[in-house]
Every structure is written in C-alpha cells, then in structure tokens.
Design a protein around this motif. Sequence first.
Motif, PDB file in Angstrom:
ATOM      1  N   LYS A   1     -51.027 -34.843 -56.910  1.00 46.50           N
ATOM      2  CA  LYS A   1     -50.165 -34.053 -57.391  1.00 46.50           C
ATOM      3  C   LYS A   1     -49.641 -32.812 -56.568  1.00 46.50           C
ATOM      4  O   LYS A   1     -48.936 -32.557 -56.893  1.00 46.50           O
ATOM      5  N   HIS A   2     -50.941 -32.655 -55.605  1.00 48.80           N
ATOM      6  CA  HIS A   2     -49.469 -31.469 -54.542  1.00 48.80           C
ATOM      7  C   HIS A   2     -48.959 -31.952 -53.548  1.00 48.80           C
ATOM      8  O   HIS A   2     -48.312 -31.010 -52.544  1.00 48.80           O
ATOM      9  N   PHE A   3     -48.436 -33.321 -54.151  1.00 48.55           N
ATOM     10  CA  PHE A   3     -47.508 -34.213 -53.028  1.00 48.55           C
ATOM     11  C   PHE A   3     -46.604 -34.822 -54.384  1.00 48.55           C
ATOM     12  O   PHE A   3     -45.883 -35.748 -53.949  1.00 48.55           O
ATOM     13  N   GLY A   4     -46.597 -33.928 -55.516  1.00 48.83           N
ATOM     14  CA  GLY A   4     -45.496 -34.496 -56.731  1.00 48.83           C
ATOM     15  C   GLY A   4     -45.963 -36.277 -57.488  1.00 48.83           C
ATOM     16  O   GLY A   4     -45.274 -36.531 -57.990  1.00 48.83           O
ATOM     17  N   GLY A   5     -47.280 -36.366 -57.085  1.00 51.59           N
ATOM     18  CA  GLY A   5     -47.375 -37.718 -57.894  1.00 51.59           C
ATOM     19  C   GLY A   5     -48.451 -37.158 -59.020  1.00 51.59           C
ATOM     20  O   GLY A   5     -49.356 -36.537 -58.564  1.00 51.59           O
ATOM     21  N   ASP A   6     -48.417 -38.308 -59.836  1.00 54.17           N
ATOM     22  CA  ASP A   6     -49.249 -38.409 -61.431  1.00 54.17           C
ATOM     23  C   ASP A   6     -50.582 -38.666 -61.540  1.00 54.17           C
ATOM     24  O   ASP A   6     -50.124 -40.134 -60.748  1.00 54.17           O
ATOM     25  N   PRO A   7     -51.994 -38.192 -60.762  1.00 52.66           N
ATOM     26  CA  PRO A   7     -53.073 -38.918 -61.607  1.00 52.66           C
ATOM     27  C   PRO A   7     -53.207 -39.764 -62.200  1.00 52.66           C
ATOM     28  O   PRO A   7     -54.109 -40.494 -62.756  1.00 52.66           O
ATOM     29  N   ASN A   8     -52.837 -39.629 -62.809  1.00 56.76           N
ATOM     30  CA  ASN A   8     -52.409 -40.047 -64.198  1.00 56.76           C
ATOM     31  C   ASN A   8     -51.387 -41.762 -64.741  1.00 56.76           C
ATOM     32  O   ASN A   8     -51.306 -42.046 -66.127  1.00 56.76           O
ATOM     33  N   ASN A   9     -51.279 -41.669 -63.556  1.00 56.11           N
ATOM     34  CA  ASN A   9     -50.346 -43.215 -63.758  1.00 56.11           C
ATOM     35  C   ASN A   9     -50.191 -43.430 -62.021  1.00 56.11           C
ATOM     36  O   ASN A   9     -49.196 -43.617 -61.461  1.00 56.11           O
ATOM     37  N   VAL A  10     -51.122 -44.356 -61.735  1.00 53.91           N
ATOM     38  CA  VAL A  10     -51.217 -44.426 -60.489  1.00 53.91           C
ATOM     39  C   VAL A  10     -51.199 -45.960 -60.260  1.00 53.91           C
ATOM     40  O   VAL A  10     -52.120 -46.643 -61.102  1.00 53.91           O
ATOM     41  N   THR A  11     -50.711 -47.286 -59.472  1.00 50.06           N
ATOM     42  CA  THR A  11     -50.892 -48.651 -59.873  1.00 50.06           C
ATOM     43  C   THR A  11     -51.233 -49.357 -58.188  1.00 50.06           C
ATOM     44  O   THR A  11     -50.864 -48.453 -57.703  1.00 50.06           O
ATOM     45  N   ILE A  12     -52.128 -49.707 -58.559  1.00 54.74           N
ATOM     46  CA  ILE A  12     -53.008 -50.030 -57.408  1.00 54.74           C
ATOM     47  C   ILE A  12     -52.248 -51.822 -56.812  1.00 54.74           C
ATOM     48  O   ILE A  12     -52.223 -51.925 -57.477  1.00 54.74           O
ATOM     49  N   PHE A  13     -51.660 -51.707 -55.777  1.00 57.88           N
ATOM     50  CA  PHE A  13     -51.217 -53.039 -55.384  1.00 57.88           C
ATOM     51  C   PHE A  13     -51.676 -53.569 -54.180  1.00 57.88           C
ATOM     52  O   PHE A  13     -51.742 -52.682 -53.335  1.00 57.88           O
ATOM     53  N   GLY A  14     -51.362 -54.830 -53.866  1.00 58.10           N
ATOM     54  CA  GLY A  14     -52.078 -55.650 -52.773  1.00 58.10           C
ATOM     55  C   GLY A  14     -51.222 -57.136 -51.967  1.00 58.10           C
ATOM     56  O   GLY A  14     -51.417 -57.836 -53.292  1.00 58.10           O
ATOM     57  N   GLU A  15     -52.151 -57.613 -50.845  1.00 56.64           N
ATOM     58  CA  GLU A  15     -51.475 -59.001 -50.685  1.00 56.64           C
ATOM     59  C   GLU A  15     -52.812 -59.511 -49.819  1.00 56.64           C
ATOM     60  O   GLU A  15     -53.292 -58.795 -49.458  1.00 56.64           O
ATOM     61  N   SER A  16     -52.865 -60.544 -50.477  1.00 59.00           N
ATOM     62  CA  SER A  16     -53.781 -61.276 -49.726  1.00 59.00           C
ATOM     63  C   SER A  16     -55.422 -60.423 -50.149  1.00 59.00           C
ATOM     64  O   SER A  16     -55.527 -60.498 -51.270  1.00 59.00           O
ATOM     65  N   ALA A  17     -55.798 -60.257 -48.882  1.00 58.04           N
ATOM     66  CA  ALA A  17     -57.369 -59.704 -48.914  1.00 58.04           C
ATOM     67  C   ALA A  17     -56.754 -58.961 -50.019  1.00 58.04           C
ATOM     68  O   ALA A  17     -57.772 -57.248 -50.429  1.00 58.04           O
ATOM     69  N   GLY A  18     -55.724 -57.875 -49.955  1.00 60.47           N
ATOM     70  CA  GLY A  18     -55.941 -57.024 -50.548  1.00 60.47           C
ATOM     71  C   GLY A  18     -55.549 -56.899 -52.027  1.00 60.47           C
ATOM     72  O   GLY A  18     -55.558 -56.108 -52.965  1.00 60.47           O
ATOM     73  N   ALA A  19     -54.389 -58.336 -52.126  1.00 59.74           N
ATOM     74  CA  ALA A  19     -54.913 -58.426 -53.255  1.00 59.74           C
ATOM     75  C   ALA A  19     -55.930 -58.778 -54.124  1.00 59.74           C
ATOM     76  O   ALA A  19     -56.755 -58.692 -55.861  1.00 59.74           O
TER      77      ALA A  19
ATOM     78  N   HIS B   1     -54.131 -46.996 -63.188  1.00 58.76           N
ATOM     79  CA  HIS B   1     -54.032 -47.491 -64.925  1.00 58.76           C
ATOM     80  C   HIS B   1     -53.215 -48.311 -64.854  1.00 58.76           C
ATOM     81  O   HIS B   1     -52.205 -49.124 -65.942  1.00 58.76           O
ATOM     82  N   LYS B   2     -52.521 -49.495 -63.647  1.00 55.87           N
ATOM     83  CA  LYS B   2     -51.816 -50.517 -64.021  1.00 55.87           C
ATOM     84  C   LYS B   2     -52.272 -51.809 -61.995  1.00 55.87           C
ATOM     85  O   LYS B   2     -52.686 -49.944 -60.979  1.00 55.87           O
ATOM     86  N   ALA B   3     -52.047 -52.906 -62.382  1.00 58.64           N
ATOM     87  CA  ALA B   3     -52.362 -53.739 -60.836  1.00 58.64           C
ATOM     88  C   ALA B   3     -51.150 -54.577 -60.340  1.00 58.64           C
ATOM     89  O   ALA B   3     -51.392 -55.481 -61.988  1.00 58.64           O
ATOM     90  N   ILE B   4     -51.613 -54.430 -59.532  1.00 58.36           N
ATOM     91  CA  ILE B   4     -50.682 -55.628 -58.919  1.00 58.36           C
ATOM     92  C   ILE B   4     -51.386 -56.529 -57.606  1.00 58.36           C
ATOM     93  O   ILE B   4     -51.303 -56.319 -56.744  1.00 58.36           O
ATOM     94  N   ALA B   5     -51.517 -58.338 -57.992  1.00 62.40           N
ATOM     95  CA  ALA B   5     -52.144 -58.674 -57.147  1.00 62.40           C
ATOM     96  C   ALA B   5     -51.275 -59.775 -56.579  1.00 62.40           C
ATOM     97  O   ALA B   5     -50.610 -60.585 -57.000  1.00 62.40           O
ATOM     98  N   GLN B   6     -50.459 -59.822 -55.183  1.00 56.56           N
ATOM     99  CA  GLN B   6     -49.896 -60.609 -54.799  1.00 56.56           C
ATOM    100  C   GLN B   6     -50.126 -61.560 -53.552  1.00 56.56           C
ATOM    101  O   GLN B   6     -51.165 -61.103 -52.438  1.00 56.56           O
ATOM    102  N   SER B   7     -50.823 -62.605 -54.244  1.00 58.35           N
ATOM    103  CA  SER B   7     -51.001 -63.985 -53.476  1.00 58.35           C
ATOM    104  C   SER B   7     -52.498 -63.178 -53.134  1.00 58.35           C
ATOM    105  O   SER B   7     -53.316 -63.687 -51.766  1.00 58.35           O
ATOM    106  N   GLY B   8     -53.800 -63.497 -54.162  1.00 59.06           N
ATOM    107  CA  GLY B   8     -55.259 -62.612 -54.089  1.00 59.06           C
ATOM    108  C   GLY B   8     -55.020 -62.617 -55.293  1.00 59.06           C
ATOM    109  O   GLY B   8     -54.317 -62.492 -55.524  1.00 59.06           O
ATOM    110  N   CYS B   9     -56.914 -63.163 -55.336  1.00 60.15           N
ATOM    111  CA  CYS B   9     -57.443 -62.385 -56.182  1.00 60.15           C
ATOM    112  C   CYS B   9     -59.413 -62.994 -56.266  1.00 60.15           C
ATOM    113  O   CYS B   9     -59.371 -63.590 -55.015  1.00 60.15           O
TER     114      CYS B   9
END
Length: 535
Positions: A177-195, A212-220
């Motif tokens: 929140k000190h950077f202007g981000g909403d801690p109640n609206n966080v999306t995690i996203f990653g690719e490969s091992a990050g996914a 609160h949301k998730a994006i998995a690119q090319s991995g699970c």
Amino acid sequence: MADPIVEIQQGKLRGRVDSDYRGVTFYSFQGIPYAKPPLGKLRFKAPQPPEAWSGIRDATKEGSECYSMHMLLNTIVGSEDCLFLNVYTPELPSHENHPLKPVMVWIHGGGYTSGSGNSDLYGPHYLIAEDVVVVTINYRLGVLGFLCLDDPKLGVPGNAGLKDQVMALKWVQENIKHFGGDPNNVTIFGESAGASSVHFLVVSPMAKGLFHKAIAQSGCCFNTWAWGNVNGKILCDKLQYSTDDESEMLEFLREVPVDKLYSTHLIPADVMRVDLRRPLGPVIEKISPYEPAFLAEDPMDIILQGKHQKVPFLLGYLSREGMLIDVIVPKDRQLITDFEEAIPFNLGIPKGTPLSLKTAEKIKQFYYSDKQPSLDDKDTLYKLQTDNFFFREIYITAKQHASTSSEPVYFYKFCIDGPLNMFKKLLGIDAPGACHADELSYLFKTSIVGGFDPNSYEGKNVLRMIRWWTNFAKYGDPNPRELDNIIDVYWEPIRDNKMNYMEIDYQLKTGEDPDGDRMRFWDEIYSQSIATSNL
C-alpha cells in the motif's frame, strides 16, 4: 525530478524514476529485502522476516540473484544473500485515502535451478502502462532452495524456495500500500517453474489469503519436472562425505562453500526426461510438530477435496513447448529411441515389464507410426515433448480446477511465431510454432529482443497480451469491458465441461478442446496404467 522516497515497515527506501514503453513516468524500487539473509544457521531453513534498517536504503539497483548458472550467459551468478524483490508503480499515494491499484507479483521460471526477477528478462515497461503495480521476486534455487531431509526435527523438510515465495507475498500484504498497490487485489503469475510455483501456491495452506487471482504460463504442479526428492544423502555422496546420520549431513552441508555445493551437478543433464524424478525440486513434506508445512498432501487430493484456494485462474501452453529441447539438451541426447523413456515416472510402471514395453510401443506408434525417429523430423519430437513434458498436465489442471471451483478458469494456446519470440530468436530455430518461454517478450521488456512498435502488427500482439493479463488482474476476467480493434474476440471461460480456449495468434480464434486427439491418447495411457495397477 527528485528520487522518490517510500517508507515501509522496515525503513525508508530511495527509488528512481523510469519510463514505460510510451515514455510515461513510473517509479522503480529494486533490491528490497523481503526476508532475513538465509546465511549460516539459516542456510536451507524456512525464511525469516526481514530486519529493519536505519537511514534511507538505496533501492535504485537490483539485489543479488540466487547463486546459480545464468539461464542465458552460462556463467555463475549471484550469492546466497538473494531474498530481494523489486516494486514498480505508476503512481505513489499522495494521501491516506489514495485509490490503490491492482498488484501483479511475478514468479520467474528456470526449472527451480536458475533465474531471477531481474529486469534483463522481466522489465515491467509494458504491463505497468496498464495501471497496475508490478512486483518481481527472487527465491532460493537448487540445493539452497530445495534440500530435503527426512528427519522433521532438523527443520529442513524441503520447499524452502517455495516458502520464500510465501514470505514475499506476506511482504506484499504488509507493505504494498505504501507504493500505491492494493493488498486486497493481488495476482500471482509465473512461467514454467514460476507457473508450477503459482499452482503450488494455489494448493498450499501456507499461502491462503495472500493472493486473489492466479496465472500459470506453461507449467503446473502436476508436471513431472516440478517434483524433487529427499536428497541429503545424494548430495553428501556427491561431495564424498559418507554418513547415514542426517543431523551430521546438515552440519556438514551448512559449512560447504556455496560454489562447492553447486559443483555437485545435482541438476541432471537429461532434464527433459519424464521417466526420471529430479533430485531437486518441490516435495510433499512430512507433517511435523516443529513447523508448518508448505505442502503435506498430494495436490490432486487437495483439489478433489476442494481444499485449494478457489480464485479466478488463467492458464495455458505454447504450441511447441517441446522446442525447449533445443535450448537445454545437447543434440546427441535429444532423440528418443527407447520409448520407455517417454513413459512418465508418475505412472509407476516398472521398466522392462510387459506393460512398460507395450506402453512404449503405443507412444511410438501414436507419434511416429512406422517411421523411425530422426532429427530430420524434429516437429514430431517437439509435439511429443510438448505433450509429455508440459501440455498433458496443464490440460488436466485446467479441467480439474474448472470442475472443483466456482471461480472462472480461462485457458489459452499461444501460437504466435514472430520476431519477438524469445528463444526462437536467440537460437535461430526456424521450425514453425511457439517455443517454451516465447510469450515472455510479449509481456515484458527483455534484453534479448528489445522493445516493440505499438503501431505495428506485432505490437498489436503485445497490446493484446498486456491487456488480457492486466484485465484479469483487475477484474478476474481477461476480456476488455468492450471489444475493440485490439481485442475483437470474446474469451469464454471453461464451463459446462466444455474446454473453451483462446488461440492466441495473429488472427484470434476461440474453440473447444485444443489438440484434443493427443490428450485423448494420453487419457487412454493413464487409464490403462491405473486399471492395470488395480488388478
């Protein structure tokens, strides 16, 4: 413009001013410690909360990445003191009730053995133009992040690298929140091992409520390469230290210089072998009274019991993920001639048995018919490796989450084959299709392919990607509020057992059941294995 100053729980940070792909200003804060340095007695342990500092900390440069082999340079980089993150924000709050923006936390790939959140590959200059706060993180890799000992009293049950990710998400909750981000609206996203990390976080009780949301690119988390093993004995044997006492192992391994730890080569050369379980990677931990587990149950059981985090989920794959074999496997080991090597270890079929030989022949016949495998027919090899190393489990993940969650699941197949395709450009691959990781340069500014022209046709693909991804972060739905000349096709979620998907190419298309004939073949292989094991 003066350098921006932000005060968080641990102290003050001095950042710098940067500009996005349009030339619009944003604020950059890099090298922020989100945990105590994991040194000495903390080597291999779960991360500890960060320490405070006095004065103003310089946050104008990236912190050290985790000690590893650089994915592109093939040189050793980084150090053990690597638990840093970077925050990029289009706007700093000017008053107490300043509107907060959606937050996107990026988890890098690299097979759990390399990579970082640094801007040479993950420059925020595209995504941030869509009015979101972008966070990129480092986490411990290789032996440092995934040493696993059997004795729970030693406090090294595995998954330290994944626990680092949880600590980073806790830092986001406390400070964004000190950077202007909403801690109640966080999306995690990653690719490969990050996914696969994203998916592990979705099923981990330790991460509940942190996103609160998730994006998995090319991995699970079901991919065969996403799993490690109890490995202390393996590591000590490599270092020529003989003991069966794990407390002695830990005492010894804490004192081994990091370069010597890395020289054990626990990272296998045949990293695209689905029949082998890797020594380094995530594990199911033993339940312990000494500390909470990141993961203590089989992820499929967690999903089927509905105990996972039910959040909007966006995931997918690239048309020729298997081209990755050209990136990381020497040419003389690329070709599969013994098709028992193409049988995933999680099927539990003993090699050399009639069932194993029959299954191997079925796989060969399906992909090659009566042809002999040859490097002159690389596309068949690419398809086999795409399905067997990535797509099969990603497809199952999408189906399972759609059937067990009330939240929407969006599925995609990325087919763009153009000048921004990262690995194809780097290696000069001229076969058709999109290679593993080729979508990254459509989301991030990378040092490999540079920028893009927003007015070009290729630029249109970048604009589509960043709008889909940030719309999903904002609303849990990738579709724009109104279709326009950039995105002119509506993306349906999976529903009513229909595997709806978006085919991301120069011409957008929607459909059902992508590459379904190949998935039905693997359904038959898995069903046959399960039926035989129950006899």
